[in-house]
Design a protein around this motif. Structure first.
Motif, short mmCIF file in Angstrom:
data_model
loop_
_atom_site.label_atom_id
_atom_site.label_comp_id
_atom_site.label_asym_id
_atom_site.label_seq_id
_atom_site.Cartn_x
_atom_site.Cartn_y
_atom_site.Cartn_z
N ALA A 5 -99.26 73.37 49.72
CA ALA A 5 -97.88 73.59 50.14
C ALA A 5 -97.54 75.07 50.05
N GLU A 6 -97.26 75.67 51.21
CA GLU A 6 -96.92 77.09 51.24
C GLU A 6 -95.41 77.29 51.18
N SER A 7 -95.02 78.46 50.72
CA SER A 7 -93.61 78.85 50.72
C SER A 7 -93.52 80.36 50.72
N GLY A 8 -92.34 80.89 51.04
CA GLY A 8 -92.10 82.32 50.94
C GLY A 8 -92.01 83.07 52.26
N GLY A 9 -92.24 82.39 53.37
CA GLY A 9 -92.15 83.09 54.64
C GLY A 9 -90.70 83.43 54.99
N GLY A 10 -90.53 84.18 56.07
CA GLY A 10 -89.19 84.53 56.49
C GLY A 10 -89.19 85.60 57.55
N TYR A 94 -98.63 81.63 58.58
CA TYR A 94 -99.61 81.85 57.53
C TYR A 94 -99.96 80.53 56.86
N TYR A 95 -101.26 80.27 56.78
CA TYR A 95 -101.75 79.02 56.22
C TYR A 95 -102.54 79.29 54.95
N CYS A 96 -102.29 78.48 53.95
CA CYS A 96 -103.09 78.49 52.74
C CYS A 96 -104.33 77.63 52.98
N ALA A 97 -105.46 78.02 52.44
CA ALA A 97 -106.69 77.26 52.62
C ALA A 97 -107.45 77.16 51.31
N LEU A 98 -108.23 76.11 51.19
CA LEU A 98 -109.04 75.88 49.98
C LEU A 98 -110.43 75.44 50.39
N LYS A 99 -111.42 75.91 49.67
CA LYS A 99 -112.81 75.54 49.95
C LYS A 99 -113.54 75.25 48.65
N TRP A 100 -114.20 74.08 48.62
CA TRP A 100 -115.07 73.76 47.50
C TRP A 100 -116.34 74.59 47.63
N GLY A 113 -102.86 74.07 54.56
CA GLY A 113 -101.50 73.57 54.47
C GLY A 113 -100.80 73.53 55.81
N GLN A 114 -99.50 73.28 55.76
CA GLN A 114 -98.70 73.15 56.98
C GLN A 114 -98.34 74.51 57.56
#
Length: 122
Positions: A5-10, A94-100, A113-114
């Motif tokens: 879950a991303e936040s902080g854009g504007g 901007y998208y957050c991403a995660l990788k194992w 994320g969204q």
């Protein structure tokens, strides 16, 4: 199920700063890297920055080096992107991403994320 879950854009003006945040939930393991991707209208999604779980491995796109800083808080399963000296060409979702196991790249990530919109006016 892993969720980001991303936040902080504007909407900001050129030269301003923004700080994006991303919180991960549903994690079943601690060995992952996190990062940020972005996609501008009419363009392909591109890599922005990534950070290893240890925090020692960092990677930045040339377009943001010296202006953006990625950091993470393992206790909160969170990653941040401090964006300074913003330019109109930084406008994107901007998208957050995660990788194992391994670093997030533009082509390699397991979850994203969204997205959060960042708009920089000139």
């Amino acid at each position: 199920q892993v969720q980001l879950a991303e936040s902080g854009g504007g909407l900001v003006q050129a030269g301003d700063t923004l700080r994006l945040s991303c919180a991960a939930s549903g994690l079943t393991d601690n060995w992952y890297s996190m990062g940020w991707l972005r996609q501008a209208p009419g363009k392909e999604r591109e890599f922005v920055a990534a950070i290893a779980r240890s925090g020692l491995g960092l990677s930045y796109a040339d377009a943001v080096k010296g202006r953006f800083t990625i950091s993470k808080d393992n206790a909160k399963a969170a990653v941040y992107l401090q964006m300074n000296s913003l330019k109109p060409e930084d406008t994107a979702v901007y998208y957050c991403a995660l990788k194992w196991s391994g670093m997030v790249t533009s082509q390699e990530y397991d979850y994203w994320g969204q997205g959060t919109q960042v708009t920089v006016s000139s």
